[in-house]
Write a protein that holds these residues in place. Structure first.
Motif, PDB file in Angstrom:
ATOM      1  N   LEU A  75       0.889  -1.165   0.000  1.00 25.82           N
ATOM      2  CA  LEU A  75       0.000   0.000   0.000  1.00 25.82           C
ATOM      3  C   LEU A  75       0.926   1.212   0.000  1.00 25.82           C
ATOM      4  O   LEU A  75       1.708   1.392   0.929  1.00 25.82           O
ATOM      5  N   HIS A  76       0.850   2.024  -1.016  1.00 22.91           N
ATOM      6  CA  HIS A  76       1.872   3.054  -1.198  1.00 22.91           C
ATOM      7  C   HIS A  76       1.780   4.178  -0.176  1.00 22.91           C
ATOM      8  O   HIS A  76       2.803   4.712   0.246  1.00 22.91           O
ATOM      9  N   ARG A  77       0.577   4.549   0.201  1.00 24.76           N
ATOM     10  CA  ARG A  77       0.393   5.578   1.227  1.00 24.76           C
ATOM     11  C   ARG A  77      -0.805   5.181   2.070  1.00 24.76           C
ATOM     12  O   ARG A  77      -1.946   5.342   1.647  1.00 24.76           O
ATOM     13  N   ALA A  78      -0.537   4.618   3.228  1.00 24.16           N
ATOM     14  CA  ALA A  78      -1.625   4.115   4.062  1.00 24.16           C
ATOM     15  C   ALA A  78      -2.506   5.253   4.559  1.00 24.16           C
ATOM     16  O   ALA A  78      -2.014   6.327   4.952  1.00 24.16           O
ATOM     17  N   THR A  79      -3.790   5.023   4.540  1.00 24.68           N
ATOM     18  CA  THR A  79      -4.748   5.958   5.130  1.00 24.68           C
ATOM     19  C   THR A  79      -5.482   5.239   6.248  1.00 24.68           C
ATOM     20  O   THR A  79      -5.416   4.004   6.369  1.00 24.68           O
ATOM     21  N   LEU A  80      -6.200   6.011   7.045  1.00 22.87           N
ATOM     22  CA  LEU A  80      -6.942   5.405   8.159  1.00 22.87           C
ATOM     23  C   LEU A  80      -7.974   4.406   7.626  1.00 22.87           C
ATOM     24  O   LEU A  80      -8.302   3.422   8.297  1.00 22.87           O
ATOM     25  N   ARG A  81      -8.463   4.636   6.408  1.00 20.49           N
ATOM     26  CA  ARG A  81      -9.459   3.734   5.834  1.00 20.49           C
ATOM     27  C   ARG A  81      -8.865   2.407   5.383  1.00 20.49           C
ATOM     28  O   ARG A  81      -9.600   1.491   5.013  1.00 20.49           O
ATOM     29  N   ASP A  82      -7.540   2.313   5.388  1.00 18.68           N
ATOM     30  CA  ASP A  82      -6.901   1.052   5.014  1.00 18.68           C
ATOM     31  C   ASP A  82      -6.791   0.089   6.196  1.00 18.68           C
ATOM     32  O   ASP A  82      -6.331  -1.040   6.034  1.00 18.68           O
ATOM     33  N   ALA A  83      -7.175   0.534   7.376  1.00 21.92           N
ATOM     34  CA  ALA A  83      -7.146  -0.345   8.542  1.00 21.92           C
ATOM     35  C   ALA A  83      -8.152  -1.474   8.332  1.00 21.92           C
ATOM     36  O   ALA A  83      -9.352  -1.236   8.192  1.00 21.92           O
ATOM     37  N   ALA A  84      -7.639  -2.700   8.283  1.00 26.90           N
ATOM     38  CA  ALA A  84      -8.486  -3.850   7.950  1.00 26.90           C
ATOM     39  C   ALA A  84      -7.693  -5.126   8.192  1.00 26.90           C
ATOM     40  O   ALA A  84      -6.508  -5.084   8.530  1.00 26.90           O
ATOM     41  N   VAL A  85      -8.360  -6.267   7.996  1.00 23.01           N
ATOM     42  CA  VAL A  85      -7.668  -7.551   7.976  1.00 23.01           C
ATOM     43  C   VAL A  85      -7.376  -7.882   6.511  1.00 23.01           C
ATOM     44  O   VAL A  85      -8.289  -7.869   5.680  1.00 23.01           O
ATOM     45  N   TYR A  86      -6.124  -8.154   6.200  1.00 27.15           N
ATOM     46  CA  TYR A  86      -5.700  -8.447   4.837  1.00 27.15           C
ATOM     47  C   TYR A  86      -5.420  -9.944   4.700  1.00 27.15           C
ATOM     48  O   TYR A  86      -4.651 -10.518   5.458  1.00 27.15           O
ATOM     49  N   TYR A  87      -6.071 -10.548   3.715  1.00 26.83           N
ATOM     50  CA  TYR A  87      -5.940 -11.980   3.481  1.00 26.83           C
ATOM     51  C   TYR A  87      -5.191 -12.240   2.179  1.00 26.83           C
ATOM     52  O   TYR A  87      -5.497 -11.650   1.147  1.00 26.83           O
ATOM     53  N   CYS A  88      -4.244 -13.146   2.254  1.00 21.76           N
ATOM     54  CA  CYS A  88      -3.520 -13.633   1.082  1.00 21.76           C
ATOM     55  C   CYS A  88      -4.046 -15.040   0.799  1.00 21.76           C
ATOM     56  O   CYS A  88      -4.076 -15.877   1.699  1.00 21.76           O
ATOM     57  N   ILE A  89      -4.501 -15.282  -0.418  1.00 20.54           N
ATOM     58  CA  ILE A  89      -5.176 -16.538  -0.735  1.00 20.54           C
ATOM     59  C   ILE A  89      -4.628 -17.094  -2.052  1.00 20.54           C
ATOM     60  O   ILE A  89      -4.325 -16.335  -2.958  1.00 20.54           O
ATOM     61  N   LEU A  90      -4.547 -18.408  -2.145  1.00 23.83           N
ATOM     62  CA  LEU A  90      -4.165 -19.044  -3.396  1.00 23.83           C
ATOM     63  C   LEU A  90      -5.392 -19.649  -4.059  1.00 23.83           C
ATOM     64  O   LEU A  90      -6.201 -20.296  -3.401  1.00 23.83           O
ATOM     65  N   ARG A  91      -5.520 -19.423  -5.343  1.00 20.82           N
ATOM     66  CA  ARG A  91      -6.667 -19.954  -6.080  1.00 20.82           C
ATOM     67  C   ARG A  91      -6.176 -20.746  -7.282  1.00 20.82           C
ATOM     68  O   ARG A  91      -5.445 -20.232  -8.120  1.00 20.82           O
ATOM     69  N   ASP A  92      -6.642 -21.986  -7.375  1.00 22.84           N
ATOM     70  CA  ASP A  92      -6.239 -22.838  -8.488  1.00 22.84           C
ATOM     71  C   ASP A  92      -6.792 -22.321  -9.807  1.00 22.84           C
ATOM     72  O   ASP A  92      -7.933 -21.863  -9.869  1.00 22.84           O
ATOM     73  N   TRP A  93      -5.997 -22.444 -10.855  1.00 16.68           N
ATOM     74  CA  TRP A  93      -6.389 -21.979 -12.195  1.00 16.68           C
ATOM     75  C   TRP A  93      -7.748 -22.529 -12.612  1.00 16.68           C
ATOM     76  O   TRP A  93      -8.567 -21.818 -13.165  1.00 16.68           O
ATOM     77  N   THR A  94      -7.954 -23.825 -12.321  1.00 14.12           N
ATOM     78  CA  THR A  94      -9.156 -24.464 -12.847  1.00 14.12           C
ATOM     79  C   THR A  94     -10.390 -24.185 -12.016  1.00 14.12           C
ATOM     80  O   THR A  94     -11.492 -24.167 -12.552  1.00 14.12           O
ATOM     81  N   ASN A  95     -10.218 -23.979 -10.730  1.00 15.18           N
ATOM     82  CA  ASN A  95     -11.398 -23.736  -9.904  1.00 15.18           C
ATOM     83  C   ASN A  95     -11.041 -22.939  -8.672  1.00 15.18           C
ATOM     84  O   ASN A  95     -10.269 -23.384  -7.836  1.00 15.18           O
ATOM     85  N   ALA A  96     -11.646 -21.771  -8.574  1.00 18.90           N
ATOM     86  CA  ALA A  96     -11.385 -20.888  -7.432  1.00 18.90           C
ATOM     87  C   ALA A  96     -12.099 -21.357  -6.176  1.00 18.90           C
ATOM     88  O   ALA A  96     -11.878 -20.834  -5.110  1.00 18.90           O
ATOM     89  N   GLY A  97     -12.934 -22.358  -6.316  1.00 18.45           N
ATOM     90  CA  GLY A  97     -13.844 -22.692  -5.231  1.00 18.45           C
ATOM     91  C   GLY A  97     -13.208 -23.003  -3.907  1.00 18.45           C
ATOM     92  O   GLY A  97     -13.552 -22.438  -2.889  1.00 18.45           O
ATOM     93  N   LYS A  98     -12.264 -23.910  -3.888  1.00 20.97           N
ATOM     94  CA  LYS A  98     -11.780 -24.388  -2.599  1.00 20.97           C
ATOM     95  C   LYS A  98     -10.601 -23.594  -2.078  1.00 20.97           C
ATOM     96  O   LYS A  98      -9.710 -24.126  -1.458  1.00 20.97           O
ATOM     97  N   SER A  99     -10.595 -22.333  -2.328  1.00 19.92           N
ATOM     98  CA  SER A  99      -9.504 -21.512  -1.804  1.00 19.92           C
ATOM     99  C   SER A  99      -9.665 -21.346  -0.308  1.00 19.92           C
ATOM    100  O   SER A  99     -10.772 -21.321   0.214  1.00 19.92           O
ATOM    101  N   THR A 100      -8.557 -21.229   0.363  1.00 22.08           N
ATOM    102  CA  THR A 100      -8.550 -21.167   1.820  1.00 22.08           C
ATOM    103  C   THR A 100      -8.142 -19.782   2.282  1.00 22.08           C
ATOM    104  O   THR A 100      -7.083 -19.296   1.904  1.00 22.08           O
ATOM    105  N   PHE A 101      -9.004 -19.168   3.075  1.00 17.17           N
ATOM    106  CA  PHE A 101      -8.628 -17.916   3.735  1.00 17.17           C
ATOM    107  C   PHE A 101      -7.897 -18.281   5.017  1.00 17.17           C
ATOM    108  O   PHE A 101      -8.421 -18.998   5.838  1.00 17.17           O
ATOM    109  N   GLY A 102      -6.713 -17.763   5.192  1.00 14.76           N
ATOM    110  CA  GLY A 102      -5.994 -17.977   6.444  1.00 14.76           C
ATOM    111  C   GLY A 102      -6.483 -17.005   7.498  1.00 14.76           C
ATOM    112  O   GLY A 102      -7.595 -16.488   7.397  1.00 14.76           O
TER     113      GLY A 102
END
Lengths: 111, 114
Positions: A75-102
């Motif tokens: 995030l190049h310039r954080a603002t107060l509105r950027d306060a949040a939980v950020y999730y990094c997720i992997l999604r398979d090319w063939t099907n996004a369905g079973k992606s796991t949120f950590g």
């Protein structure tokens, strides 16, 4: 399903850049890397995604390591509105369905 | 506003009861996903439908079921409710199913089981 590892929390000062890391050492060649964020009392919101190359959009930049085993949301310039939980997720090319949120990274932005 | 709508916003019910949560995807989106978010479990994928057909299944309990109708809206049915089912339930939609697709999340339904 491939898993991701993120720090539980990070802090930033307003107007400063923020680098949110994510490790995904078991990523497969067909996995897309997605980032979402969730503001308090709201549903998750798409931020950015990529496969191999770095990506930029109006919200953020995504830097992907050459071996793809880690990535960083910038995030190049954080603002107060950027306060949040950020999730990094992997999604398979063939099907996004079973992606796991950590557990995600809780970003606190200080004025 | 993501374009995904969910009803109701809040639901309070008793143990043993059955409830139905409804989701309308964004216009043009064929794929619908259901997630459960509780305080101690984080965001858990439950089930995905694509154009009326079940496409992927996650940690969905046997007491829960879902379907996607011809007009593409989806319903999540929760039966024999237990206290532990209290959670936020999110619906998301995407155009198709590929991994590059963006998922758009609704505002959620907050379920409280007493």
């Amino acid at each position: 399903d491939a898993k991701t590892t993120q720090p539980n929390s990070m802090e930033s000062n307003e107007e400063e850049p923020v680098h949110l890391p994510c490790n995904h050492s078991t990523i497969s060649g067909t996995d897309y890397i997605h980032w979402y964020r969730q503001l308090p009392s709201q549903g998750p919101e798409y931020v950015i995604h990529g496969l191999t190359s770095n990506v930029n959009n109006r919200m953020a930049s995504l830097a992907i390591a050459e071996d793809r085993k880690s990535s960083t949301l910038i995030l190049h310039r954080a603002t107060l509105r950027d306060a949040a939980v950020y999730y990094c997720i992997l999604r398979d090319w063939t099907n996004a369905g079973k992606s796991t949120f950590g557990d995600g990274t809780t970003l606190t932005v200080k004025p | 506003d993501s374009g995904v709508t969910q009803t109701p916003k809040h639901l309070i019910t008793a143990t043993g009861q059955r409830v139905t949560l409804r989701c309308s995807p964004r216009s043009g989106d064929l794929s619908v996903y259901w997630y459960q978010q509780s305080l101690d479990q984080g965001l858990q994928f439950l089930i995905q439908y694509y154009n009326g057909e079940e496409r992927a299944k996650g940690n969905i309990l046997e007491r829960f079921s879902a379907q996607q109708f011809p007009d593409l809206h989806s319903e999540l049915n929760l039966s024999s409710l237990e206290l532990g089912d209290s959670a936020l339930y999110f619906c998301a939609s995407s155009v198709a199913t590929e991994g590059r697709e963006t998922q758009y999340f609704g505002p959620g339904t907050r379920l409280l089981v007493l």
